[in-house]
Design a protein around this motif. Structure first.
Motif, PDB file in Angstrom:
ATOM      1  N   VAL A 192     -31.914   1.447 -25.468  1.00 28.62           N
ATOM      2  CA  VAL A 192     -31.636   1.347 -23.539  1.00 28.62           C
ATOM      3  C   VAL A 192     -30.429   1.670 -23.891  1.00 28.62           C
ATOM      4  CG1 VAL A 192     -31.796  -0.924 -23.239  1.00 28.62           C
ATOM      5  CG2 VAL A 192     -33.117  -1.089 -24.461  1.00 28.62           C
ATOM      6  N   LEU A 193     -30.974   2.757 -22.601  1.00 28.86           N
ATOM      7  CA  LEU A 193     -29.388   2.846 -22.130  1.00 28.86           C
ATOM      8  C   LEU A 193     -28.350   1.285 -21.096  1.00 28.86           C
ATOM      9  CD1 LEU A 193     -31.081   6.194 -20.715  1.00 28.86           C
ATOM     10  CD2 LEU A 193     -30.365   6.303 -22.601  1.00 28.86           C
ATOM     11  N   PRO A 194     -27.585   2.536 -20.535  1.00 26.41           N
ATOM     12  CA  PRO A 194     -26.159   1.620 -19.354  1.00 26.41           C
ATOM     13  C   PRO A 194     -26.962   1.107 -18.572  1.00 26.41           C
ATOM     14  CG  PRO A 194     -25.268   3.384 -21.090  1.00 26.41           C
ATOM     15  CD  PRO A 194     -26.788   3.833 -21.280  1.00 26.41           C
ATOM     16  N   GLY A 195     -27.185   0.228 -18.504  1.00 29.23           N
ATOM     17  CA  GLY A 195     -27.561  -0.941 -16.711  1.00 29.23           C
ATOM     18  C   GLY A 195     -29.158  -0.751 -17.155  1.00 29.23           C
ATOM     19  N   TYR A 196     -29.438  -0.153 -18.292  1.00 25.93           N
ATOM     20  CA  TYR A 196     -31.506  -1.102 -18.465  1.00 25.93           C
ATOM     21  C   TYR A 196     -31.438  -2.390 -19.044  1.00 25.93           C
ATOM     22  CZ  TYR A 196     -32.279   3.320 -16.991  1.00 25.93           C
ATOM     23  OH  TYR A 196     -33.269   4.414 -15.939  1.00 25.93           O
ATOM     24  N   SER A 197     -32.863  -3.127 -18.919  1.00 24.53           N
ATOM     25  CA  SER A 197     -33.198  -4.278 -19.844  1.00 24.53           C
ATOM     26  C   SER A 197     -34.425  -4.025 -20.543  1.00 24.53           C
ATOM     27  CB  SER A 197     -32.996  -5.321 -18.839  1.00 24.53           C
ATOM     28  OG  SER A 197     -31.358  -5.751 -18.555  1.00 24.53           O
ATOM     29  N   ALA A 198     -34.235  -4.518 -21.335  1.00 28.65           N
ATOM     30  CA  ALA A 198     -35.398  -5.135 -22.259  1.00 28.65           C
ATOM     31  C   ALA A 198     -35.900  -5.535 -22.824  1.00 28.65           C
ATOM     32  CB  ALA A 198     -35.690  -3.621 -23.934  1.00 28.65           C
ATOM     33  N   LYS A 199     -37.524  -6.470 -23.082  1.00 32.81           N
ATOM     34  CA  LYS A 199     -37.808  -7.579 -23.476  1.00 32.81           C
ATOM     35  C   LYS A 199     -37.766  -7.227 -25.465  1.00 32.81           C
ATOM     36  CE  LYS A 199     -41.382 -11.175 -23.376  1.00 32.81           C
ATOM     37  NZ  LYS A 199     -42.312 -11.644 -22.234  1.00 32.81           N
ATOM     38  N   VAL A 200     -36.640  -8.182 -25.282  1.00 32.80           N
ATOM     39  CA  VAL A 200     -36.779  -7.866 -27.184  1.00 32.80           C
ATOM     40  C   VAL A 200     -37.582  -8.621 -27.965  1.00 32.80           C
ATOM     41  CG1 VAL A 200     -34.481  -5.860 -26.827  1.00 32.80           C
ATOM     42  CG2 VAL A 200     -34.031  -8.555 -27.055  1.00 32.80           C
ATOM     43  N   PHE A 201     -37.486  -9.733 -27.708  1.00 33.23           N
ATOM     44  CA  PHE A 201     -38.542 -10.086 -28.602  1.00 33.23           C
ATOM     45  C   PHE A 201     -39.413 -11.518 -27.322  1.00 33.23           C
ATOM     46  CE2 PHE A 201     -39.929 -13.325 -30.958  1.00 33.23           C
ATOM     47  CZ  PHE A 201     -39.136 -12.720 -33.295  1.00 33.23           C
ATOM     48  N   ASP A 202     -40.775 -11.130 -27.787  1.00 35.79           N
ATOM     49  CA  ASP A 202     -42.732 -12.033 -27.127  1.00 35.79           C
ATOM     50  C   ASP A 202     -42.248 -13.060 -27.810  1.00 35.79           C
ATOM     51  OD1 ASP A 202     -44.694 -12.489 -26.769  1.00 35.79           O
ATOM     52  OD2 ASP A 202     -44.877 -11.053 -25.427  1.00 35.79           O
ATOM     53  N   TYR A 203     -42.512 -14.243 -27.669  1.00 35.38           N
ATOM     54  CA  TYR A 203     -42.625 -15.343 -28.193  1.00 35.38           C
ATOM     55  C   TYR A 203     -44.240 -15.935 -28.278  1.00 35.38           C
ATOM     56  CZ  TYR A 203     -37.908 -17.515 -27.855  1.00 35.38           C
ATOM     57  OH  TYR A 203     -36.292 -17.627 -27.588  1.00 35.38           O
ATOM     58  N   GLU A 204     -44.808 -15.675 -28.066  1.00 25.61           N
ATOM     59  CA  GLU A 204     -46.277 -15.497 -27.927  1.00 25.61           C
ATOM     60  C   GLU A 204     -46.790 -14.531 -29.270  1.00 25.61           C
ATOM     61  OE1 GLU A 204     -49.952 -17.703 -27.907  1.00 25.61           O
ATOM     62  OE2 GLU A 204     -48.303 -17.889 -26.627  1.00 25.61           O
ATOM     63  N   TRP A 205     -46.282 -13.162 -28.811  1.00 25.15           N
ATOM     64  CA  TRP A 205     -46.404 -12.264 -29.730  1.00 25.15           C
ATOM     65  C   TRP A 205     -46.423 -13.237 -31.736  1.00 25.15           C
ATOM     66  CZ3 TRP A 205     -46.095  -5.907 -28.527  1.00 25.15           C
ATOM     67  CH2 TRP A 205     -46.316  -6.096 -29.742  1.00 25.15           C
ATOM     68  N   ALA A 206     -44.986 -13.355 -31.545  1.00 26.68           N
ATOM     69  CA  ALA A 206     -44.755 -13.746 -32.608  1.00 26.68           C
ATOM     70  C   ALA A 206     -45.183 -15.010 -33.319  1.00 26.68           C
ATOM     71  CB  ALA A 206     -42.951 -13.801 -32.610  1.00 26.68           C
ATOM     72  N   ARG A 207     -46.063 -15.949 -32.012  1.00 22.51           N
ATOM     73  CA  ARG A 207     -46.246 -17.606 -33.004  1.00 22.51           C
ATOM     74  C   ARG A 207     -47.758 -16.985 -34.259  1.00 22.51           C
ATOM     75  NH1 ARG A 207     -45.753 -21.587 -30.310  1.00 22.51           N
ATOM     76  NH2 ARG A 207     -45.302 -20.442 -28.495  1.00 22.51           N
ATOM     77  N   GLY A 208     -47.081 -17.031 -35.171  1.00 26.19           N
ATOM     78  CA  GLY A 208     -48.258 -17.038 -36.334  1.00 26.19           C
ATOM     79  C   GLY A 208     -47.800 -15.674 -37.284  1.00 26.19           C
ATOM     80  N   ARG A 209     -47.109 -14.997 -36.860  1.00 21.00           N
ATOM     81  CA  ARG A 209     -46.445 -13.782 -37.247  1.00 21.00           C
ATOM     82  C   ARG A 209     -46.322 -14.162 -39.077  1.00 21.00           C
ATOM     83  NH1 ARG A 209     -47.068  -8.654 -34.318  1.00 21.00           N
ATOM     84  NH2 ARG A 209     -45.774  -7.801 -36.276  1.00 21.00           N
ATOM     85  N   GLY A 210     -46.504 -13.171 -39.933  1.00 20.50           N
ATOM     86  CA  GLY A 210     -45.955 -13.405 -41.739  1.00 20.50           C
ATOM     87  C   GLY A 210     -45.038 -13.041 -40.661  1.00 20.50           C
TER      88      GLY A 210
END
Length: 337
Positions: A272-290
């Motif tokens: 992630v470069l300076p001045g940039y944003s990123a979605k680093v965690f997705d709750y729906e994707w993580a739901r139910g994962r081991g």
């Protein structure tokens, strides 16, 4: 007198403009549209814009509201926020969909939609970071095997209490652990607000200040890396996930279970470069994962994010594991409900 005062503010703003790669996209090409926009701003909005631009977003400022309505006179129909972001931050910016409102911008929460103005504060926006642009080194075809064939379990050093979930469930949405190589420094930092700044040195602001964490010994490599943290990053919990905004002048590198594509056996590390944003965690994707298995480091909680300041790691770097990075952050998330 008031006219000369506004003229002085405009001159100060123009001195802060960015250089562009070509004259066609340079500040001169935008000058008519920019000055037309400045004329539409109220005196207090113009003063706030000067403070924001001259400080380069060092503090969380209010919205700069430009009047909504007729876009005529704006070069190629550029919205006010794109126009000012191009002038003061990213000369290669073209479209508004490349931008994301930061969490403390009222425009991002819908509040500006009920007003006559549209926020055009250039430091209320970030650019969206995606793996393809810019292409991280670890995605190049020349990369070798994903991981060493016989990884060894790393040893960690903790300075205080365990990282068990009994320490997490106290009403906060995450806790932050700061690491230098394999040693955690200081205590866990609980985050109860919707967002938190993580920084080493910040003229104005509040949050998790790494400069206040004591350490018995710091190597030269750690001190050099800490010198690059500066304004650090902004972590925010937003609908559906967690976002990281790089406020520093150097890249940050992020990994989490939800950054890897489904079925991937290797680790994805996002630059992630300076001045940039990123979605680093997705709750729906993580739901139910081991559990999250990190080669060479053993099991890891599936609701955690790891962020390294200035130094990358992974298959295409000399550092194979984040525990080889001088300064890094572990974000321990509350389990999604």
């Amino acid at each position: 007198m008031f006219r000369s005062r506004r003229a002085g503010l405009v001159r100060r703003l123009w001195r802060q403009r960015c250089a562009a790669a070509s004259p066609e996209d340079g500040p001169g090409a935008l000058k008519p549209a920019v000055h037309a926009l400045f004329k539409k701003l109220k005196d207090e909005e113009l003063e706030l814009l000067v403070q924001v631009v001259e400080s380069r977003g060092a503090w969380e400022s209010g919205c700069v509201l430009a009047p909504r309505g007729d876009p005529r006179g704006v070069k190629q129909g550029l919205p006010p926020q794109v126009l000012l972001c191009r002038l003061f931050r990213w000369p290669d910016l073209h479209q508004s969909h490349e931008l994301k409102h930061l969490c403390y911008c009222a425009g991002g929460q819908g509040a500006c939609g009920d007003l006559a103005g549209l926020c055009c504060n250039p430091h209320h926006f970030s650019r969206l970071a995606v793996p393809e642009t810019p292409p991280p080194p670890y995605l190049k075809a020349s990369c070798g095997p994903s991981w060493p064939e016989e990884p060894q379990l790393m040893e960690f050093s903790y300075n205080d209490t365990s990282l068990s979930w009994s320490t997490i469930k106290d009403g906060c949405w995450c806790k932050l652990a700061y690491w230098e190589y394999r040693t955690r420094v200081g205590r866990l930092f609980a985050v109860h607000e919707a967002s938190v700044n993580v920084f080493c040195e910040l003229p104005r602001g509040s949050g998790f200040c790494l400069a206040q964490l004591p350490a018995a010994y710091r190597s030269c490599a750690v001190r050099r890396a800490r010198g690059k943290i500066g304004r650090g990053l902004l972590l925010s919990q937003e609908p559906g996930g967690v976002w990281a905004y790089n406020r520093s002048e150097h890249p940050i590198f992020v990994s989490s279970p939800t950054l890897s594509p489904p079925g991937a056996c290797g680790l994805t590390v996002l630059k992630v470069l300076p001045g940039y944003s990123a979605k680093v965690f997705d709750y729906e994707w993580a739901r139910g994962r081991g559990g999250w298995q990190l080669p060479g480091e053993g099991p890891c909680d599936p609701h955690s994010i790891r962020i390294s300041f200035a130094k990358g790691w992974g298959p295409c770097y000399s550092r194979q594991f984040i525990t080889s990075c001088p300064c890094w952050l572990e974000v321990l998330l509350d389990r999604p409900r």
